[in-house]
Motif scaffolding. Structure first.
Motif, mmCIF file in Angstrom:
data_model
loop_
_atom_site.group_PDB
_atom_site.id
_atom_site.type_symbol
_atom_site.label_atom_id
_atom_site.label_comp_id
_atom_site.label_asym_id
_atom_site.label_seq_id
_atom_site.Cartn_x
_atom_site.Cartn_y
_atom_site.Cartn_z
ATOM 1 N N GLN A 62 64.588 65.762 78.229
ATOM 2 C CA GLN A 62 63.934 66.490 77.519
ATOM 3 C C GLN A 62 64.507 65.452 77.098
ATOM 4 O OE1 GLN A 62 60.897 68.370 77.224
ATOM 5 N NE2 GLN A 62 61.195 68.499 79.299
ATOM 6 N N LEU A 63 65.802 65.148 76.326
ATOM 7 C CA LEU A 63 66.916 65.245 74.671
ATOM 8 C C LEU A 63 65.898 63.610 75.166
ATOM 9 C CD1 LEU A 63 69.772 66.670 74.777
ATOM 10 C CD2 LEU A 63 67.899 66.938 73.648
ATOM 11 N N GLN A 64 65.639 62.677 76.222
ATOM 12 C CA GLN A 64 65.532 61.148 75.945
ATOM 13 C C GLN A 64 63.969 61.194 75.983
ATOM 14 O OE1 GLN A 64 67.750 58.945 79.107
ATOM 15 N NE2 GLN A 64 67.951 60.892 80.523
ATOM 16 N N LEU A 65 62.982 62.354 75.587
ATOM 17 C CA LEU A 65 62.036 62.178 74.993
ATOM 18 C C LEU A 65 61.985 62.957 73.972
ATOM 19 C CD1 LEU A 65 59.904 63.952 78.017
ATOM 20 C CD2 LEU A 65 60.370 61.267 77.961
ATOM 21 N N LEU A 66 62.901 62.819 73.088
ATOM 22 C CA LEU A 66 62.676 63.454 71.895
ATOM 23 C C LEU A 66 62.728 61.879 70.685
ATOM 24 C CD1 LEU A 66 66.018 66.218 71.275
ATOM 25 C CD2 LEU A 66 63.259 66.793 71.600
ATOM 26 N N PRO A 67 61.820 62.210 69.783
ATOM 27 C CA PRO A 67 61.823 61.136 68.845
ATOM 28 C C PRO A 67 61.964 60.647 68.021
ATOM 29 C CG PRO A 67 60.413 62.715 68.302
ATOM 30 C CD PRO A 67 61.097 63.524 69.711
ATOM 31 N N LYS A 68 63.570 61.455 67.942
ATOM 32 C CA LYS A 68 64.541 61.371 66.424
ATOM 33 C C LYS A 68 65.935 61.137 67.517
ATOM 34 C CE LYS A 68 62.439 63.814 62.887
ATOM 35 N NZ LYS A 68 62.924 64.587 61.816
ATOM 36 N N LEU A 69 65.948 60.704 68.699
ATOM 37 C CA LEU A 69 67.140 59.922 69.175
ATOM 38 C C LEU A 69 67.128 59.155 69.612
ATOM 39 C CD1 LEU A 69 69.820 60.797 71.720
ATOM 40 C CD2 LEU A 69 68.081 60.070 73.585
ATOM 41 N N SER A 70 68.654 58.330 68.461
ATOM 42 C CA SER A 70 68.612 57.264 68.987
ATOM 43 C C SER A 70 68.470 55.960 68.899
ATOM 44 C CB SER A 70 70.024 57.152 67.669
ATOM 45 O OG SER A 70 70.626 55.830 67.779
ATOM 46 N N LYS A 71 67.815 55.117 68.834
ATOM 47 C CA LYS A 71 68.006 53.587 70.352
ATOM 48 C C LYS A 71 67.648 52.598 69.404
ATOM 49 C CE LYS A 71 63.964 56.465 72.599
ATOM 50 N NZ LYS A 71 64.462 57.615 72.049
ATOM 51 N N VAL A 72 69.029 52.069 70.038
ATOM 52 C CA VAL A 72 68.818 50.844 69.626
ATOM 53 C C VAL A 72 69.355 49.545 70.024
ATOM 54 C CG1 VAL A 72 70.425 51.741 67.105
ATOM 55 C CG2 VAL A 72 71.712 51.270 68.761
ATOM 56 N N ALA A 73 69.191 48.464 69.986
ATOM 57 C CA ALA A 73 69.518 47.278 70.501
ATOM 58 C C ALA A 73 70.995 46.665 70.658
ATOM 59 C CB ALA A 73 68.848 45.774 70.031
ATOM 60 N N HIS A 74 71.079 47.446 70.797
ATOM 61 C CA HIS A 74 73.455 47.403 70.380
ATOM 62 C C HIS A 74 74.029 47.009 71.838
ATOM 63 C CE1 HIS A 74 77.223 47.567 70.082
ATOM 64 N NE2 HIS A 74 77.516 47.201 68.969
ATOM 65 N N PRO A 75 74.332 45.844 72.505
ATOM 66 C CA PRO A 75 74.881 45.410 73.822
ATOM 67 C C PRO A 75 75.902 46.905 74.403
ATOM 68 C CG PRO A 75 76.103 44.411 72.378
ATOM 69 C CD PRO A 75 75.108 45.252 71.164
ATOM 70 N N TYR A 76 75.996 47.333 73.403
ATOM 71 C CA TYR A 76 77.040 48.743 74.126
ATOM 72 C C TYR A 76 75.907 50.393 74.672
ATOM 73 C CZ TYR A 76 80.770 45.535 73.879
ATOM 74 O OH TYR A 76 81.513 44.783 73.609
ATOM 75 N N TYR A 77 75.197 50.002 73.951
ATOM 76 C CA TYR A 77 73.906 51.523 73.726
ATOM 77 C C TYR A 77 74.000 52.198 74.932
ATOM 78 C CZ TYR A 77 70.280 54.658 72.961
ATOM 79 O OH TYR A 77 69.257 55.930 72.811
ATOM 80 N N TRP A 78 73.840 51.309 75.816
ATOM 81 C CA TRP A 78 73.548 52.492 77.052
ATOM 82 C C TRP A 78 74.497 52.881 77.683
ATOM 83 C CZ3 TRP A 78 68.745 54.289 77.771
ATOM 84 C CH2 TRP A 78 68.040 53.473 77.399
ATOM 85 N N GLU A 79 75.936 52.286 77.712
ATOM 86 C CA GLU A 79 76.666 52.811 78.069
ATOM 87 C C GLU A 79 77.442 53.705 77.400
ATOM 88 O OE1 GLU A 79 81.206 51.649 79.332
ATOM 89 O OE2 GLU A 79 79.976 49.944 78.713
ATOM 90 N N ALA A 80 76.844 53.589 76.318
ATOM 91 C CA ALA A 80 77.774 54.448 74.817
ATOM 92 C C ALA A 80 76.422 56.005 75.059
ATOM 93 C CB ALA A 80 77.220 53.887 73.474
ATOM 94 N N LEU A 81 75.536 55.986 75.403
ATOM 95 C CA LEU A 81 74.812 57.212 75.914
ATOM 96 C C LEU A 81 75.159 58.021 77.179
ATOM 97 C CD1 LEU A 81 71.953 58.145 74.608
ATOM 98 C CD2 LEU A 81 70.760 57.177 76.622
ATOM 99 N N ASN A 82 75.248 56.991 78.152
ATOM 100 C CA ASN A 82 75.982 57.914 79.283
ATOM 101 C C ASN A 82 77.453 58.556 78.995
ATOM 102 O OD1 ASN A 82 73.963 56.773 81.049
ATOM 103 N ND2 ASN A 82 74.628 54.787 81.947
ATOM 104 N N LYS A 83 77.988 58.400 77.996
ATOM 105 C CA LYS A 83 79.347 58.857 78.203
ATOM 106 C C LYS A 83 79.165 59.309 76.574
ATOM 107 C CE LYS A 83 82.430 55.031 78.075
ATOM 108 N NZ LYS A 83 82.985 55.329 79.684
ATOM 109 N N THR A 84 78.070 59.712 75.970
ATOM 110 C CA THR A 84 77.615 61.146 74.899
ATOM 111 C C THR A 84 77.381 61.741 76.126
ATOM 112 O OG1 THR A 84 77.265 59.234 73.355
ATOM 113 C CG2 THR A 84 75.819 61.226 73.148
#
Length: 242
Positions: free
Chosen positions: A52-74
């Protein structure tokens, strides 16, 4: 545990806007917090919440090389800390997203610091000794924030950088280049939706890469650290008085 869940339920009811989305989030949060950490039912509910959270429009989505790893850690952090969620605004989905985005932003910076410390190749630092000192300081500050679970402090630092009320950051710049100021650099490096590298910032500002590297090394990074420490000190004094 049940007393805490009952208290959380009251707060969630207070801030829920009663839409299906908010009501679903409330049920999932309460269900997760009611289960033990090793409960299969908790894992099932948590997976539903993450979807559900990944569908929220205001969840930060950035083109940063560490974004996906940071998201998993989050998400891992959320698993351990969801019981500490305290909504401060309505609807619940906005309050929850704001809380998660605050941790996600600083998790990206954390990874940026750790990985570049390990590789020893921060583009904007020429002196390796200085690089290690800077990254050690930044990493220690981030870890301290995480350890104290003080997201308010992290947000306060970001807000100060964005607002720069005393113009300390805007007035810190290479000679005759006010457009290449410390505020602009740190925003582009860390706070924009798509963080940039120092070489890209140099091209954008039409300034010699070595010049901006040298400025950031000698003055810019130090200025940001100084401000962060001052805000942290004020925050600790306020906490101590409470």
């Amino acid at each position: 545990m049940m007393k805490h869940v009952d208290k959380l339920k009251l707060v969630l009811q207070r801030y829920s806007d009663r839409t299906p989305q908010d009501e679903l989030l409330c049920r999932l949060i309460l269900g997760i917090c009611s289960e033990s950490l090793d409960s299969p039912q908790r894992r099932k509910l948590l997976n539903r919440l993450l979807r559900q959270l990944q569908l929220l429009p205001k969840l930060s989505k950035v083109a940063h090389p560490y974004y996906w790893e940071a998201l998993n850690k989050t998400w891992e952090w959320l698993d351990s800390n969801l019981h500490e969620f305290e909504p401060r605004r309505s609807p619940i989905q906005d309050s929850l997203t704001y809380w998660i985005n605050g941790h996600l932003r600083y998790r990206i910076i954390d990874l940026y610091a750790k990985k570049n410390q390990k590789n020893g190749c921060l583009e904007y630092l020429e002196n390796r000794r200085y690089e290690i000192e800077c990254l050690d300081g930044l990493e220690a500050e981030i870890e301290r924030i995480d350890r104290e679970k003080n997201q308010a402090l992290a947000r306060a630092i970001a807000q100060y950088i964005d607002r720069d009320p005393d113009k300390k950051l805007r007035n810190c710049h290479p000679r005759n280049r006010p457009d290449c100021n410390c505020q602009s650099i740190v925003q582009k490096l860390f706070l924009e939706e798509s963080p940039q590298k120092m070489s890209a910032i140099a091209r954008q500002l039409n300034i010699n890469t070595q010049t901006i590297n040298s400025f950031w090394k000698r003055k810019g990074f130090t200025k940001v650290q100084e401000i962060a420490r001052q805000i942290a000190q004020k925050n600790s004094e306020v906490t101590a008085d409470c």
